[in-house]
Design an enzyme around this catalytic site. Structure first.
Site, PDB file in Angstrom:
ATOM      1  N   TYR A 125      -5.172  20.675 -43.502  1.00 41.97           N
ATOM      2  CA  TYR A 125      -6.434  20.048 -43.893  1.00 41.97           C
ATOM      3  C   TYR A 125      -7.222  19.710 -42.626  1.00 41.97           C
ATOM      4  O   TYR A 125      -6.729  19.009 -41.751  1.00 41.97           O
ATOM      5  CB  TYR A 125      -6.190  18.775 -44.705  1.00 41.97           C
ATOM      6  CG  TYR A 125      -7.466  18.237 -45.325  1.00 41.97           C
ATOM      7  CD1 TYR A 125      -7.814  18.578 -46.619  1.00 41.97           C
ATOM      8  CD2 TYR A 125      -8.342  17.438 -44.594  1.00 41.97           C
ATOM      9  CE1 TYR A 125      -9.003  18.129 -47.180  1.00 41.97           C
ATOM     10  CE2 TYR A 125      -9.533  16.986 -45.143  1.00 41.97           C
ATOM     11  CZ  TYR A 125      -9.855  17.335 -46.439  1.00 41.97           C
ATOM     12  OH  TYR A 125     -11.038  16.894 -46.986  1.00 41.97           O
ATOM     13  N   GLN A 187      -9.004  17.153 -54.054  1.00 48.24           N
ATOM     14  CA  GLN A 187      -8.909  18.400 -54.813  1.00 48.24           C
ATOM     15  C   GLN A 187      -8.342  19.535 -53.963  1.00 48.24           C
ATOM     16  O   GLN A 187      -7.631  20.413 -54.469  1.00 48.24           O
ATOM     17  CB  GLN A 187     -10.269  18.783 -55.402  1.00 48.24           C
ATOM     18  CG  GLN A 187     -11.385  19.017 -54.396  1.00 48.24           C
ATOM     19  CD  GLN A 187     -12.165  17.757 -54.066  1.00 48.24           C
ATOM     20  OE1 GLN A 187     -11.662  16.651 -54.179  1.00 48.24           O
ATOM     21  NE2 GLN A 187     -13.416  17.930 -53.659  1.00 48.24           N
ATOM     22  N   ASN A 210      -9.646  11.580 -45.201  1.00 45.72           N
ATOM     23  CA  ASN A 210     -10.073  10.242 -45.600  1.00 45.72           C
ATOM     24  C   ASN A 210      -9.043   9.592 -46.528  1.00 45.72           C
ATOM     25  O   ASN A 210      -7.955  10.134 -46.756  1.00 45.72           O
ATOM     26  CB  ASN A 210     -11.466  10.291 -46.242  1.00 45.72           C
ATOM     27  CG  ASN A 210     -11.486  11.121 -47.524  1.00 45.72           C
ATOM     28  OD1 ASN A 210     -10.463  11.365 -48.152  1.00 45.72           O
ATOM     29  ND2 ASN A 210     -12.675  11.543 -47.917  1.00 45.72           N
ATOM     30  N   SER A 233      -7.766   5.689 -37.479  1.00 49.04           N
ATOM     31  CA  SER A 233      -7.333   5.904 -36.105  1.00 49.04           C
ATOM     32  C   SER A 233      -7.367   4.597 -35.314  1.00 49.04           C
ATOM     33  O   SER A 233      -8.054   3.643 -35.677  1.00 49.04           O
ATOM     34  CB  SER A 233      -8.240   6.935 -35.444  1.00 49.04           C
ATOM     35  OG  SER A 233      -7.709   7.348 -34.211  1.00 49.04           O
ATOM     36  N   GLN A 255     -12.462   5.746 -29.114  1.00 41.50           N
ATOM     37  CA  GLN A 255     -11.737   5.689 -30.382  1.00 41.50           C
ATOM     38  C   GLN A 255     -12.601   5.083 -31.478  1.00 41.50           C
ATOM     39  O   GLN A 255     -12.574   5.520 -32.627  1.00 41.50           O
ATOM     40  CB  GLN A 255     -10.449   4.878 -30.217  1.00 41.50           C
ATOM     41  CG  GLN A 255      -9.373   5.215 -31.225  1.00 41.50           C
ATOM     42  CD  GLN A 255      -8.926   6.658 -31.101  1.00 41.50           C
ATOM     43  OE1 GLN A 255      -8.821   7.205 -30.015  1.00 41.50           O
ATOM     44  NE2 GLN A 255      -8.669   7.302 -32.226  1.00 41.50           N
ATOM     45  N   HIS A 258     -14.929   7.254 -33.804  1.00 46.65           N
ATOM     46  CA  HIS A 258     -14.377   8.118 -34.847  1.00 46.65           C
ATOM     47  C   HIS A 258     -14.823   7.690 -36.238  1.00 46.65           C
ATOM     48  O   HIS A 258     -15.187   8.516 -37.071  1.00 46.65           O
ATOM     49  CB  HIS A 258     -12.840   8.082 -34.808  1.00 46.65           C
ATOM     50  CG  HIS A 258     -12.233   9.159 -33.976  1.00 46.65           C
ATOM     51  ND1 HIS A 258     -12.347  10.493 -34.272  1.00 46.65           N
ATOM     52  CD2 HIS A 258     -11.468   9.100 -32.864  1.00 46.65           C
ATOM     53  CE1 HIS A 258     -11.692  11.211 -33.371  1.00 46.65           C
ATOM     54  NE2 HIS A 258     -11.159  10.382 -32.498  1.00 46.65           N
ATOM     55  N   GLU A 322      -1.306   3.968 -32.473  1.00 42.41           N
ATOM     56  CA  GLU A 322      -1.371   5.432 -32.484  1.00 42.41           C
ATOM     57  C   GLU A 322      -1.535   5.947 -31.054  1.00 42.41           C
ATOM     58  O   GLU A 322      -0.804   6.826 -30.603  1.00 42.41           O
ATOM     59  CB  GLU A 322      -2.540   5.872 -33.364  1.00 42.41           C
ATOM     60  CG  GLU A 322      -2.741   7.370 -33.416  1.00 42.41           C
ATOM     61  CD  GLU A 322      -4.020   7.754 -34.129  1.00 42.41           C
ATOM     62  OE1 GLU A 322      -4.165   8.949 -34.467  1.00 42.41           O
ATOM     63  OE2 GLU A 322      -4.901   6.886 -34.327  1.00 42.41           O
ATOM     64  N   ASP A 356      -6.406  14.401 -26.974  1.00 46.08           N
ATOM     65  CA  ASP A 356      -7.074  14.935 -28.161  1.00 46.08           C
ATOM     66  C   ASP A 356      -7.290  16.436 -28.062  1.00 46.08           C
ATOM     67  O   ASP A 356      -7.325  17.121 -29.088  1.00 46.08           O
ATOM     68  CB  ASP A 356      -8.440  14.258 -28.343  1.00 46.08           C
ATOM     69  CG  ASP A 356      -8.341  12.963 -29.130  1.00 46.08           C
ATOM     70  OD1 ASP A 356      -7.265  12.666 -29.671  1.00 46.08           O
ATOM     71  OD2 ASP A 356      -9.358  12.239 -29.194  1.00 46.08           O
ATOM     72  N   GLU A 410      36.748   8.414 -55.038  1.00 44.94           N
ATOM     73  CA  GLU A 410      35.447   8.450 -55.690  1.00 44.94           C
ATOM     74  C   GLU A 410      35.543   8.880 -57.156  1.00 44.94           C
ATOM     75  O   GLU A 410      34.519   8.921 -57.856  1.00 44.94           O
ATOM     76  CB  GLU A 410      34.498   9.387 -54.928  1.00 44.94           C
ATOM     77  CG  GLU A 410      34.145   8.839 -53.542  1.00 44.94           C
ATOM     78  CD  GLU A 410      33.118   9.696 -52.810  1.00 44.94           C
ATOM     79  OE1 GLU A 410      32.845  10.832 -53.259  1.00 44.94           O
ATOM     80  OE2 GLU A 410      32.585   9.218 -51.800  1.00 44.94           O
TER      81      GLU A 410
END
Length: 428
Positions: A125, A187, A210, A233, A255, A258, A322, A356, A410
């Protein structure tokens, strides 16, 4: 930015951090409905959600080779060269992570081992919206390619004008992506997990998105593999008096720009230094092209003023950021004390941006404190291993009594009997 002052040995609290969770109840409810609709309705549901959320009517989701070629023809050669440089260094690093199958034979003849096998298909993604991310393609597709994944699929939200980002497409070309689809959101995750009439399902889904993408990944996890549930992030910068406040300020902003939900922490050792950093942020903001987003993020950022380095490192380990930047005199000397961080950037010449894009280690990192128990994305996330066991008469004779004893305890009669029968045959 908010500000707190810690006493020697004091631990930063959750209340002080005010961290955003990767769990979003509203997103989970919405994503559940979307995933189920795509699972049942296939392409029809995909078209309806694409029209609803992206404002685009699409008949075919797959990006054609002709469209790819046309977009690539517009790519700036310097950018193409930079993407190739990034791919080369990311690939070099991830090649070093690859593990081979291993086998060992014990003195009694038993062979035990681990057979490494690439996952056959992976869906990546790549976010759209506020920015375009060829780097996300590189960081997800390169380790998959190094691992030997045969089918690498990229999904990314469509643009309203139907345009395709040449940099994203070039990154796909360089990294062995075999299929590209113009779909996004929950989706897209559902389509990758369960397939539709035009999209074959994959075995694992990776990449950030997201809250709805994160929720959808949580929902499909178990039917397919995922990399992690990524929240907003974050960066934490530890800076002592040797650190240039101007550089610390811009690294924090890098940062913050973002996402309004991105969280930035400054851990320092005096209010005076904190004031200097904030003054430099104000100056940088005058030139920022993403000032609104940056300002929204910094509103809930946190400055932690500490009396000493052990308290500062304690704050780091509690946040488990992070990204962690060490703008301190002996950054490498503090590595042993740092228990929780996704990626650690040491020294004034190592802004988070190098990680990055081109340094090599992966920029898909654990967020929201999950660095306490998880790691960056890597080559082995795209491989799986199967145990391999081969016993001989001698090795079963050596281990048989122990197997029988444990199986009997057992209450698993057939387990024990499967070994007893063989031991009896050996005794004849």
């Amino acid at each position: 930015m908010r500000r707190v002052t810690l006493q020697p040995g004091e631990v930063l609290s959750n209340e002080q951090m005010q961290r955003f969770s990767a769990f979003d109840a509203d997103a989970m409810r919405s994503a559940t409905d979307i995933v189920e609709a795509v699972r049942e309705g296939g392409d029809k549901a995909l078209r309806e959600y694409t029209a609803k959320f992206d404002g685009v009517e699409l008949e075919d989701f797959r990006v054609s080779q002709a469209a790819i070629d046309a977009a690539l023809a517009t790519l700036d050669p310097k950018l193409a060269e930079s993407l190739q440089h990034a791919v080369n260094q990311v690939r070099e690093f991830h090649e070093r992570q690859k593990q081979e199958s291993m086998f060992a034979v014990r003195d009694n003849g038993a062979l035990v081992g681990s057979k490494q096998t690439p996952i056959q298909s992976v869906g990546i993604y790549v976010p759209g919206g506020r920015a375009l991310y060829p780097s996300s393609v590189i960081m997800n597709a390169v380790p998959a390619q190094v691992a030997g994944v045969e089918r690498i699929v990229c999904v990314t939200p469509p643009t309203k004008d139907g345009s395709l980002d040449a940099a994203v497409l070039e990154a796909c070309r360089l990294c062995g992506v075999t299929e590209i689809y113009s779909i996004g959101g929950a989706q897209a995750v559902a389509a990758l997990a369960y397939g539709t009439e035009s999209i074959k399902p994959v075995n694992k889904i990776t990449g950030p998105g997201n809250a709805y993408v994160a929720a959808a990944k949580k929902i499909v996890m178990g039917d397919v593999g995922i990399d992690m549930i990524a929240g907003p992030s974050e960066v934490l910068v530890v800076a002592d008096e040797t650190a240039e406040a101007r550089m610390v300020a811009i690294d924090i902003m890098a940062q913050a720009e973002h996402d309004p939900l991105a969280t930035c922490y400054l851990v320092c050792f005096s209010d005076d230094y904190a004031d200097r950093v904030e003054a430099n942020i104000a100056e940088h903001m005058k030139r920022s092209k993403r000032a609104e987003i940056t300002a929204a993020s910094l509103e809930h950022g946190l400055i932690v003023v500490c009396p000493d380095m052990p308290t500062a490192i304690g704050a780091v380990n509690e946040v488990a950021p992070e990204h962690l930047e060490l703008h301190i005199e002996d950054g490498m000397g503090q590595l042993g004390a740092i228990k929780n961080a996704g990626a650690i950037f040491v020294g004034e010449w190592t802004p988070e941006a190098v990680g990055d894009y081109v340094a090599g280690p992966n920029h898909t990192l654990p967020t929201g404190g999950t660095a306490k128990f998880s790691s960056p994305l890597g080559t082995m996330d795209f491989m799986k291993h199967s145990s391999v066991i081969q016993y001989t008469r001698l090795s079963l004779a050596a281990d048989g009594a122990s197997i029988v004893a444990i199986a009997d305890r057992e209450g698993l009669w057939a387990h024990a009997e499967s070994v007893r029968l063989r031991l009896a045959e050996l005794a004849e």
